[in-house]
Design an enzyme around this catalytic site. Structure first.
Site, PDB file in Angstrom:
ATOM      1  N   ASN A  42      20.817   6.454  -0.775  1.00  0.00           N
ATOM      2  CA  ASN A  42      19.103   6.492  -0.356  1.00  0.00           C
ATOM      3  C   ASN A  42      19.120   6.031   0.765  1.00  0.00           C
ATOM      4  OD1 ASN A  42      20.181   3.902  -1.052  1.00  0.00           O
ATOM      5  ND2 ASN A  42      18.060   3.436  -1.377  1.00  0.00           N
ATOM      6  N   ILE A  43      18.296   7.096   1.597  1.00  0.00           N
ATOM      7  CA  ILE A  43      18.176   6.587   2.938  1.00  0.00           C
ATOM      8  C   ILE A  43      16.521   6.306   2.673  1.00  0.00           C
ATOM      9  CG2 ILE A  43      17.502   7.817   5.111  1.00  0.00           C
ATOM     10  CD1 ILE A  43      20.643   8.804   3.637  1.00  0.00           C
ATOM     11  N   GLU A  44      16.097   4.992   3.118  1.00  0.00           N
ATOM     12  CA  GLU A  44      14.244   5.245   3.264  1.00  0.00           C
ATOM     13  C   GLU A  44      13.706   5.036   3.896  1.00  0.00           C
ATOM     14  OE1 GLU A  44      13.691   1.205   1.129  1.00  0.00           O
ATOM     15  OE2 GLU A  44      14.231   2.323  -0.638  1.00  0.00           O
ATOM     16  N   CYS A  53      16.317   9.785  -1.851  1.00  0.00           N
ATOM     17  CA  CYS A  53      17.254   9.323  -3.110  1.00  0.00           C
ATOM     18  C   CYS A  53      18.932   9.231  -2.808  1.00  0.00           C
ATOM     19  CB  CYS A  53      17.875   9.508  -4.536  1.00  0.00           C
ATOM     20  SG  CYS A  53      15.861   9.658  -4.774  1.00  0.00           S
ATOM     21  N   GLU A  55      21.041  10.057  -4.573  1.00  0.00           N
ATOM     22  CA  GLU A  55      21.607  11.682  -6.068  1.00  0.00           C
ATOM     23  C   GLU A  55      21.589  13.109  -5.230  1.00  0.00           C
ATOM     24  OE1 GLU A  55      20.140   8.977  -6.647  1.00  0.00           O
ATOM     25  OE2 GLU A  55      19.618   9.026  -8.795  1.00  0.00           O
ATOM     26  N   CYS A  90      15.995  10.506 -10.947  1.00  0.00           N
ATOM     27  CA  CYS A  90      14.560  10.132 -10.525  1.00  0.00           C
ATOM     28  C   CYS A  90      14.286  11.592 -11.430  1.00  0.00           C
ATOM     29  CB  CYS A  90      13.940  10.214  -9.678  1.00  0.00           C
ATOM     30  SG  CYS A  90      14.129  11.229  -7.827  1.00  0.00           S
ATOM     31  N   CYS A  93      15.009  13.918  -8.396  1.00  0.00           N
ATOM     32  CA  CYS A  93      16.456  14.422  -8.645  1.00  0.00           C
ATOM     33  C   CYS A  93      17.171  15.651  -9.494  1.00  0.00           C
ATOM     34  CB  CYS A  93      17.343  13.064  -8.370  1.00  0.00           C
ATOM     35  SG  CYS A  93      16.899  12.420  -6.861  1.00  0.00           S
TER      36      CYS A  93
HETATM   37  N1  THU Z   1      16.798   5.857  -5.672  1.00  0.00           N
HETATM   38  C1  THU Z   1      17.929   6.299  -6.057  1.00  0.00           C
HETATM   39  O1  THU Z   1      18.387   6.405  -4.636  1.00  0.00           O
HETATM   40  N2  THU Z   1      17.933   6.835  -6.644  1.00  0.00           N
HETATM   41  C2  THU Z   1      17.634   6.568  -8.196  1.00  0.00           C
HETATM   42  O2  THU Z   1      17.641   7.294  -9.009  1.00  0.00           O
HETATM   43  C3  THU Z   1      16.359   5.965  -7.980  1.00  0.00           C
HETATM   44  C4  THU Z   1      15.959   5.581  -6.866  1.00  0.00           C
HETATM   45  C5  THU Z   1      16.245   4.812  -5.010  1.00  0.00           C
HETATM   46  C6  THU Z   1      14.877   5.135  -4.135  1.00  0.00           C
HETATM   47  C7  THU Z   1      14.364   3.975  -3.074  1.00  0.00           C
HETATM   48  O3  THU Z   1      15.226   3.548  -1.591  1.00  0.00           O
HETATM   49  C8  THU Z   1      15.372   3.291  -3.878  1.00  0.00           C
HETATM   50  O4  THU Z   1      15.593   3.902  -4.706  1.00  0.00           O
HETATM   51  C9  THU Z   1      13.573   2.630  -4.762  1.00  0.00           C
HETATM   52  O5  THU Z   1      13.413   3.463  -5.347  1.00  0.00           O
END
Ligand code: THU
Length: 135
Positions: A42-44, A53, A55, A90, A93
Site C-alpha cells: 500500500n502506498i499512502e 492498496c 492488491e 477492500c 480492489c
Molecule cells: N489497505 C490495503 O492496502 N489493502 C486492503 O485490503 C485494505 C486496506 C491499505 C490502504 C491504506 O493504506 C491502509 O491499508 C488503511 O486503510
C-alpha cells in the site's frame, strides 16, 4: 509456487509499505497463470484519497508488465501490530480483481498465524462487469 512461498513474498512486499498516515502495512503477491509473481504494497498519500492498496499495486504492476492471466493473490496486513485479523481486500480492489479474473480466482489471507483461502466469487458476488454494459 506453494501457498506458503506466495505468502512469504507478500510479507516481503509489505516491508516497502508507505503508510505514514494509517500505520497499517499491507503486502500482496499475485501469481500469474504462467507462474510468475508480481508484488505490491500500500502506498499512502497526504490527500488520503490518492492512496493505493497493496492488491491494486500488485495488479497494476503485473498488467503494466504485459500480464493478463492470474490464478491467485496472497494478502497480508499489519502482521507486526497486535491484530490477528485477516486483511480482506477492500471493495475497490475486489472490483479491480473482477476486471481481470473470474469467480474462481483464489485469494489467500494470512494473519501471521493461519491461512484462509477464499475466492473472488465469494467476496464479490453479483459483480458488475463488462458484460453488463449495453453496447
Ligand atoms: N489497505 C490495503 O492496502 N489493502 C486492503 O485490503 C485494505 C486496506 C491499505 C490502504 C491504506 O493504506 C491502509 O491499508 C488503511 O486503510
Amino acid at each position: 509456487m506453494t501457498d506458503k512461498q506466495l505468502i512469504e513474498k507478500a510479507i516481503k512486499a509489505m516491508e516497502n509499505s508507505y503508510s505514514p498516515y494509517s500505520g497499517f502495512r499491507v503486502g500482496a503477491a499475485l501469481l500469474t497463470a504462467k507462474g510468475d509473481v508480481y508484488t505490491g504494497c500500500n502506498i499512502e498519500n497526504a490527500t488520503y484519497s490518492a492512496t493505493v492498496c497493496a492488491e491494486r499495486t500488485a495488479f497494476f504492476n503485473a498488467i503494466s508488465n504485459g500480464e493478463d492471466e492470474f490464478t491467485k493473490i496472497a494478502v497480508v496486513g499489519s502482521l507486526y501490530s497486535e491484530t490477528t485479523e485477516y486483511c480482506y481486500p477492500c471493495g475497490v480492489c475486489r472490483q479491480v480483481m473482477s476486471e481481470f479474473c473470474g469467480d474462481g480466482f483464489k485469494i489467500l489471507l494470512f494473519n501471521g498465524k493461519d491461512i484462509k483461502e477464499c475466492t473472488l466469487g465469494e467476496l464479490l458476488p453479483h459483480s458488475f462487469g463488462r458484460d453488463d454494459l449495453c453496447e
